[in-house]
Design an enzyme around this catalytic site. Sequence first.
Site, PDB file in Angstrom:
ATOM      1  N   HIS A  22      77.338  60.239  60.878  1.00 29.70           N
ATOM      2  CA  HIS A  22      79.390  59.704  60.708  1.00 29.70           C
ATOM      3  C   HIS A  22      79.572  60.119  59.169  1.00 29.70           C
ATOM      4  O   HIS A  22      78.868  60.197  58.175  1.00 29.70           O
ATOM      5  CB  HIS A  22      79.439  59.191  61.579  1.00 29.70           C
ATOM      6  CG  HIS A  22      78.944  58.105  61.212  1.00 29.70           C
ATOM      7  ND1 HIS A  22      78.674  57.088  60.057  1.00 29.70           N
ATOM      8  CD2 HIS A  22      77.545  57.251  61.903  1.00 29.70           C
ATOM      9  CE1 HIS A  22      77.333  56.198  59.143  1.00 29.70           C
ATOM     10  NE2 HIS A  22      76.573  56.200  60.497  1.00 29.70           N
ATOM     11  N   HIS A  25      76.588  58.183  56.546  1.00 29.12           N
ATOM     12  CA  HIS A  25      75.962  58.563  56.457  1.00 29.12           C
ATOM     13  C   HIS A  25      76.098  60.099  55.375  1.00 29.12           C
ATOM     14  O   HIS A  25      76.044  60.479  54.469  1.00 29.12           O
ATOM     15  CB  HIS A  25      75.373  59.619  57.351  1.00 29.12           C
ATOM     16  CG  HIS A  25      74.755  59.183  58.723  1.00 29.12           C
ATOM     17  ND1 HIS A  25      75.516  59.220  60.225  1.00 29.12           N
ATOM     18  CD2 HIS A  25      73.869  57.607  59.119  1.00 29.12           C
ATOM     19  CE1 HIS A  25      74.807  58.410  60.995  1.00 29.12           C
ATOM     20  NE2 HIS A  25      74.179  57.820  60.307  1.00 29.12           N
ATOM     21  N   CYS A 131      64.083  44.630  67.051  1.00 26.79           N
ATOM     22  CA  CYS A 131      65.614  45.077  66.918  1.00 26.79           C
ATOM     23  C   CYS A 131      65.067  46.789  66.694  1.00 26.79           C
ATOM     24  O   CYS A 131      65.218  47.518  66.398  1.00 26.79           O
ATOM     25  CB  CYS A 131      66.466  44.451  66.001  1.00 26.79           C
ATOM     26  SG  CYS A 131      67.874  45.332  66.536  1.00 26.79           S
ATOM     27  N   CYS A 134      68.015  48.679  64.780  1.00 23.86           N
ATOM     28  CA  CYS A 134      67.425  48.427  63.248  1.00 23.86           C
ATOM     29  C   CYS A 134      65.563  48.874  63.185  1.00 23.86           C
ATOM     30  O   CYS A 134      65.612  49.699  61.781  1.00 23.86           O
ATOM     31  CB  CYS A 134      66.900  47.215  62.429  1.00 23.86           C
ATOM     32  SG  CYS A 134      68.736  45.777  62.896  1.00 23.86           S
ATOM     33  N   CYS A 149      71.217  40.578  67.184  1.00 20.22           N
ATOM     34  CA  CYS A 149      70.905  41.345  65.427  1.00 20.22           C
ATOM     35  C   CYS A 149      72.200  40.916  65.109  1.00 20.22           C
ATOM     36  O   CYS A 149      73.335  41.473  65.975  1.00 20.22           O
ATOM     37  CB  CYS A 149      70.517  42.691  65.702  1.00 20.22           C
ATOM     38  SG  CYS A 149      70.416  43.419  64.690  1.00 20.22           S
ATOM     39  N   HIS A 152      73.464  44.901  64.875  1.00 22.06           N
ATOM     40  CA  HIS A 152      74.316  46.051  66.113  1.00 22.06           C
ATOM     41  C   HIS A 152      74.811  44.982  67.194  1.00 22.06           C
ATOM     42  O   HIS A 152      74.922  45.200  67.752  1.00 22.06           O
ATOM     43  CB  HIS A 152      73.091  46.214  66.347  1.00 22.06           C
ATOM     44  CG  HIS A 152      72.415  48.053  65.763  1.00 22.06           C
ATOM     45  ND1 HIS A 152      71.602  47.140  64.862  1.00 22.06           N
ATOM     46  CD2 HIS A 152      72.479  48.928  65.501  1.00 22.06           C
ATOM     47  CE1 HIS A 152      71.167  48.032  64.284  1.00 22.06           C
ATOM     48  NE2 HIS A 152      71.555  49.091  64.304  1.00 22.06           N
ATOM     49  N   LYS A 305      81.237  47.360  59.977  1.00 20.97           N
ATOM     50  CA  LYS A 305      79.440  48.576  59.677  1.00 20.97           C
ATOM     51  C   LYS A 305      80.268  49.368  60.302  1.00 20.97           C
ATOM     52  O   LYS A 305      80.895  48.934  61.923  1.00 20.97           O
ATOM     53  CB  LYS A 305      79.187  47.846  59.209  1.00 20.97           C
ATOM     54  CG  LYS A 305      77.625  49.133  58.802  1.00 20.97           C
ATOM     55  CD  LYS A 305      76.771  48.862  58.983  1.00 20.97           C
ATOM     56  CE  LYS A 305      75.492  50.189  58.406  1.00 20.97           C
ATOM     57  NZ  LYS A 305      74.778  50.123  59.721  1.00 20.97           N
ATOM     58  N   LYS A 308      78.545  54.539  64.887  1.00 21.78           N
ATOM     59  CA  LYS A 308      78.497  54.922  66.587  1.00 21.78           C
ATOM     60  C   LYS A 308      78.553  54.347  67.549  1.00 21.78           C
ATOM     61  O   LYS A 308      79.072  54.311  68.736  1.00 21.78           O
ATOM     62  CB  LYS A 308      77.258  56.183  66.461  1.00 21.78           C
ATOM     63  CG  LYS A 308      77.867  57.721  65.643  1.00 21.78           C
ATOM     64  CD  LYS A 308      79.015  58.008  66.583  1.00 21.78           C
ATOM     65  CE  LYS A 308      79.573  59.352  66.872  1.00 21.78           C
ATOM     66  NZ  LYS A 308      78.804  60.476  65.706  1.00 21.78           N
TER      67      LYS A 308
HETATM   68  N1  MSP Z   1      66.277  55.956  59.327  1.00 23.49           N
HETATM   69  C1  MSP Z   1      66.243  54.698  58.544  1.00 23.49           C
HETATM   70  C2  MSP Z   1      65.897  55.723  57.516  1.00 23.49           C
HETATM   71  C3  MSP Z   1      64.754  55.705  56.696  1.00 23.49           C
HETATM   72  S1  MSP Z   1      64.945  55.577  54.972  1.00 23.49           S
HETATM   73  C4  MSP Z   1      62.696  55.660  54.615  1.00 23.49           C
HETATM   74  C5  MSP Z   1      68.057  54.364  58.715  1.00 23.49           C
HETATM   75  N2  MSP Z   1      68.702  55.770  58.949  1.00 23.49           N
HETATM   76  S2  MSP Z   1      70.476  55.792  59.460  1.00 23.49           S
HETATM   77  O1  MSP Z   1      71.263  57.084  59.667  1.00 23.49           O
HETATM   78  O2  MSP Z   1      70.493  54.845  60.371  1.00 23.49           O
HETATM   79  O3  MSP Z   1      70.843  54.748  58.472  1.00 23.49           O
HETATM   80  C6  MSP Z   1      71.123  56.134  57.029  1.00 23.49           C
HETATM   81  C7  MSP Z   1      71.739  55.223  55.824  1.00 23.49           C
HETATM   82  O4  MSP Z   1      73.397  55.292  56.533  1.00 23.49           O
HETATM   83  C8  MSP Z   1      71.725  53.920  55.822  1.00 23.49           C
HETATM   84  O5  MSP Z   1      71.496  54.157  54.200  1.00 23.49           O
HETATM   85  C9  MSP Z   1      73.035  53.277  56.133  1.00 23.49           C
HETATM   86  O6  MSP Z   1      73.319  51.956  55.314  1.00 23.49           O
HETATM   87  C10 MSP Z   1      73.720  55.027  55.803  1.00 23.49           C
HETATM   88  N3  MSP Z   1      75.145  53.814  56.412  1.00 23.49           N
HETATM   89  C11 MSP Z   1      75.080  54.233  57.718  1.00 23.49           C
HETATM   90  N4  MSP Z   1      76.069  53.474  58.840  1.00 23.49           N
HETATM   91  C12 MSP Z   1      76.847  53.170  57.062  1.00 23.49           C
HETATM   92  C13 MSP Z   1      78.505  53.371  57.263  1.00 23.49           C
HETATM   93  N5  MSP Z   1      79.302  52.140  58.191  1.00 23.49           N
HETATM   94  N6  MSP Z   1      78.766  52.731  55.596  1.00 23.49           N
HETATM   95  C14 MSP Z   1      77.521  53.156  54.705  1.00 23.49           C
HETATM   96  N7  MSP Z   1      76.613  53.408  55.012  1.00 23.49           N
HETATM   97  C15 MSP Z   1      76.322  53.700  56.450  1.00 23.49           C
HETATM   98  O7  MSP Z   1      68.328  53.262  58.202  1.00 23.49           O
END
Ligand code: MSP
Length: 522
Positions: A22, A25, A131, A134, A149, A152, A305, A308
């Site tokens: 999304h 990311h 969680c 997380c 959590c 979430h 935040k 999905k």
């Molecule tokens: N797999 C772990 C990271 C492991 S790194 C050794 C993880 N993955 S994640 O897919 O859930 O999230 C990855 C990144 O996306 C995180 O830095 C998280 O902050 C970012 N984001 C997820 N949702 C977000 C927003 N709504 N806004 C900005 N960044 C966000 O955590």
Amino acid sequence: MSAESKSFYLTTPIYYVNDAPHIGHAYTTVAGDVLTRWHRQRGESVWYLTGTDEHGQKVLNTATANGSSPQEWCDRLVETAWKPTWASLNIAYDDFIRTTEPRHMERVQRFLSGLKDQGHIYSGKYEGPYCIGCEEFKLPGDLLPEGLCPIHSTPCEILSEENWFFRLSAFVPQLLQHYKDHPEACQPASARNEVVAFLEGGVQDLSISRSSFDWGIPVPWDTNQVIYVWFDALLNYATAVGLGDALGSVGGKDFAQTWPADVHLVGKDILRFHAVIWPAMLMAAELPLPKKVFAHGWLLVGGEKMSKSKLTGIAPADITDHFGVDAFRYYFLRAIPFGSDGSFSWEDMGARYTSELANDFGNLASRLIAMIEKYCEGVIPAVAGNATLEAALAATLSAADSAILNLDFQSGINAIMDFCKRVNGFVTEKEPWVLAKDPNNKAELDAVLYNTAEAIRALAVLLHPVMPATTETLWNSLGADRTLGSIADQRIGNVAKWGTLPSGSKVTKGAVLFPRLEEKVD
Ligand code: MSP
């Protein structure tokens, strides 16, 4: 990787493949792409790593719920969703690591065995909330009422397992000292303060294995357990560049050239993993620590935040279909200070698209090309100087360079767009369309048009890391690809040399850089 100086090494988090990407990311990945493109244009050797985090309960549960084995599920999502999204956003990563690859799994096992041999690992019992969203062991004090959590808003599981533990608590004094000696190692300052307060509050040892499911890397000496997904995932930054390989081997050389990482980009929700657990793991292995962990804020939808799981996730294509890829890349870095949260709104994005990209930048370029076609037979006129524009460009370059190197993308882009406004002001003030009415003004007209073209040449180079495709179109329509070479090869350090754009090359009217939005609406 070439074998000379150490590369500027930048990483994104590796993303869970429980779903498609999304815009949250994409926000991190685009920021990393802009920063690495900027460093490349400074002439540095660069290594940009991204990838996917494929083990753990979250991915396993999603795969199972979709009637798929976890490996098939990961393979499919990586190939049909993650890699194509990064390609569509023009992300120029150098390597994409998947935690299910043998190169990663073998190096993780070797690293863990090394820590055990050094006495940093012991067996114990873990009891407490976890969680799955997380993938984190929580303390009761972290949770919302009813054990939810806070990220979430879903209930935590209560675990009771015999696990292997890492002596994390032993590294607290060293970590505190590290952040005292190297405040730049955790940015922005608010993130560092949070980490220091957390460390001062006392830290427990960390369970680093799980026994109740098997989707993970086996603990080498106890194959009934798999390595805790975060312990596995954090190591990607080092396994991808040859962690633990013999000095003279390919991996050993890669490691020497890239490690330590210069910047780990992370969202603020995963700061503690990166600024507490990860450096402690490296300290235990006596490896150099990353130079900087930078925690950016969240993209919010409706004040929360975007995610999905809360059904507020927006796919990058929903935005790029309407605004184009480069406007997407520009907007989030321009609109939100990196490090703060920011709300996404279609209205704000539409307003900035029209005023900053279509009007200030796109129109300036198309007017200039049209005037050179009309008044100069389509040929860039003789090189001319303009002390005011030249000084403004030099100031823009130094402001943009220092801001972007500090990950202050907003100030960097603002500096460049302020220069764009100034060039618009120059054209408005000089009124070339009035000069063109009298042939006696030809020399002055040519000088105005050359100076405008030269300013646009610089704008194209400075904006190239942010908007690679649009600036390349513009570069080519100035004929600069034929005289100066490709835009990606233009050095940031040379950008302010006035008179770089040669006279005599033919301009061509290219596609409109930022089409009016109403033309795109069905
Ligand atoms: N797999 C772990 C990271 C492991 S790194 C050794 C993880 N993955 S994640 O897919 O859930 O999230 C990855 C990144 O996306 C995180 O830095 C998280 O902050 C970012 N984001 C997820 N949702 C977000 C927003 N709504 N806004 C900005 N960044 C966000 O955590």
